[in-house]
Each structure stands twice: as C-alpha cells, then as structure tokens.
Design an enzyme around this catalytic site. Structure first.
Site, short mmCIF file in Angstrom:
data_model
loop_
_atom_site.label_atom_id
_atom_site.label_comp_id
_atom_site.label_asym_id
_atom_site.label_seq_id
_atom_site.Cartn_x
_atom_site.Cartn_y
_atom_site.Cartn_z
N GLU A 1 0.81 -1.24 0.00
CA GLU A 1 0.00 0.00 0.00
C GLU A 1 0.83 1.28 0.00
OE1 GLU A 1 -2.31 1.04 3.41
OE2 GLU A 1 -0.54 1.13 4.67
N ASN B 1 -5.40 0.91 3.86
CA ASN B 1 -6.09 2.20 3.81
C ASN B 1 -5.49 3.16 2.78
OD1 ASN B 1 -3.92 2.08 5.79
ND2 ASN B 1 -4.36 4.22 6.17
N HIS B 2 -4.29 2.88 2.28
CA HIS B 2 -3.68 3.73 1.25
C HIS B 2 -3.91 3.21 -0.18
CE1 HIS B 2 -1.68 6.54 3.92
NE2 HIS B 2 -1.26 5.52 4.66
N HIS C 1 -5.19 -5.52 8.05
CA HIS C 1 -4.55 -4.20 7.99
C HIS C 1 -5.28 -3.28 8.96
CE1 HIS C 1 -1.85 -1.50 5.79
NE2 HIS C 1 -2.76 -0.58 6.06
FE LIG Z 1 1.34 1.14 5.52
FE LIG Z 2 -1.99 1.40 6.26
#
Ligand SMILES: [Fe+2]
Ligand SMILES: [Fe+2]
Length: 259
Positions: free
Chosen positions: A39, A67-68, A149
């Site tokens: 990510e 999340n990225h 994650h």
């Molecule tokens: Fe990361």
């Molecule tokens: Fe992350």
C-alpha cells in the site's frame, strides 16, 4: 511448506530492501510463496502498475493493500486486471479490484490470500469479523491466509483469536512497527500483530524524519516523502501444513541492508 509475509513496503528504499534481501531469504529458508503489503510501495502512497511489476519481478507472488489503496490514482487503470493484487475485502460492494485471491501452489494445493481492513482509528468499512465469516463460507482452499490491515492492536489480536483454527494464518500490517508476539494460537492459526516496516531505517515509519517532525512540532501542513538510505525488510516466515490446513510455526524476521 513455507510462506514469507512481508510488512508494508515503503517507497524506493522499501523496494530496494526487497530486491537486495529477498533472494537470500528465499533460498536459505526454502520459501514456497511470498505475500507482501504494497500500500505504500509507490513513494509512500499507494501503488502503480510499474511498481507492482517491479515487486513481482523480485519474487513477490501476491501484493496486499490497506487504507492507502487509492492514494495513487493510477491503481484504477490496472487493479481490475491484476489477479495478484488484493485490496481490502470489506470495502463496499462494487469497489474496484478483488478482496481475495486463490492461487495454485507449485508444490500442489491451493492458497487463499485475503486482505481485511480494521475499523478502529481508520475509515469506517464493513465489519471485518462478519465479512470474513461470510467469505469463509463461500471459498475453498487448502490454506487460507489473512492480512489484517489495522491500527489497534486489540482489534488485531481479537480477529486472530476469533478465527483461530479456521484459517492458517492472520498477520497484521499497517503500523510499520514489528511486534514480538508471533505464535501459533491454541487451535493452530499462526498469528502476529504486525509484520513491521520494509523501508528506510532512519525514518519515522518509513517517511523522512524532517517532514514528519515538522508537521508534529509546528502543526503546519507538510508534504511527506519516503525515506532514503539504509533499509530493512520486516516480516515473518510461516510454516504451514497442507493436510490439516493450519500452521506449524511462525518466525519473525528483520534484515537490514546498508548502502
Ligand atoms: Fe502502511
Ligand atoms: Fe496502512
């Protein structure tokens, strides 16, 4: 059979760690399959097709995200076609890409790789517990591995214990700090709260120290860039049993590479 799982690869320094350190680990440890979190692989934010291909060329079999995932807009050009790229499964229905993949192992058998996003201190997504429960009813594979994650250690430990005995491994990513709690849980699932950072050693979570400190100290907006220089690879080696579909052992690894 042995799977190497690699923690968040951050920028060029992270990719260099993979390039320089992976061949030896693979050979010495007789690794059969490699999963890495990508990510942050493109400059610290997201992933491009070129960077994904570079990591596959170094020997990575599957890339997971977090999340990225959407930070680099280029991902929308290739995520639907790249069968080896897995984004969080518990995003809303209709999200581009796939939340899990099932792959044939060279030694025979199949391995499922699932990516899930936590909900504590992160954007709201569907419940990771219920999402995984439903998915486990649908899929079939000899080995099921989950990259959870998430930010909160409690949520990660909770998910690991909830699915103990139902999946072969639950490993955490996202915090970029390796935890020392790796073990095979009582019902046979290999577990570690976080695999740690693959990227610049002299950094704050893989980003340039001066950028991050400037923001922390002054509270002014600041662009972050990935750290350069000496680098490290963090992850774990999980030994799995294709017959009982669970883990025999998990060993944390951290290797450094100096320029
Ligand atoms: Fe990361
Ligand atoms: Fe992350």
């Amino acid at each position: 059979m042995k799977v190497l799982v690699i923690g968040d690869i951050v920028g060029r320094a992270g990719r260099r760690a993979v390039r320089e350190l992976l061949p030896n680990i693979k050979q010495e440890e007789e690794i059969d399959f490699i999963i890495a979190n990508g990510e942050n692989a493109a400059g610290g934010f997201g992933l491009t097709e070129k960077v994904a291909q570079e990591l596959y060329d170094y020997g990575v079999d599957v890339l997971t995200m977090g999340n990225h995932t959407w930070d680099n807009k280029e991902i929308f050009n290739f995520i639907d076609d790249d069968q080896r790229l897995i984004r969080p499964y518990n995003y809303p229905p209709g999200t581009p890409g796939r939340g899990y993949g099932i792959y044939k192992l060279e030694s025979g058998g199949t391995i499922a790789v699932i990516n899930l996003l936590g909900r504590i201190f992160l954007d709201g997504v569907d419940c990771p517990f219920r999402s995984l429960e439903e998915l486990l009813d649908e899929i079939e594979a000899d080995l099921i591995l989950v990259d959870f994650h998430a930010e909160a250690t409690s949520e990660k430990v909770g998910l690991g214990r909830y699915f103990d005995g139902q999946v072969a491994a639950v490993f955490g990513t996202h915090t970029h700090v390796q935890t020392a709690d790796e073990r095979v849980l009582t019902s046979g699932t290999a577990y570690i709260t976080d695999l740690g950072l693959t990227g610049g050693i002299e950094s704050i979570l893989g980003m340039k120290e001066e950028d991050v400190l400037k923001k922390m100290v002054t509270k002014l907006p600041q662009r972050f860039s990935a750290a350069t220089g000496d680098t490290q690879l963090c992850g774990a080696i999980i030994e799995l049993d294709l017959k009982n579909k669970l883990a025999n052992s998990i060993t944390r690894i951290r290797r450094e590479h100096y320029n």
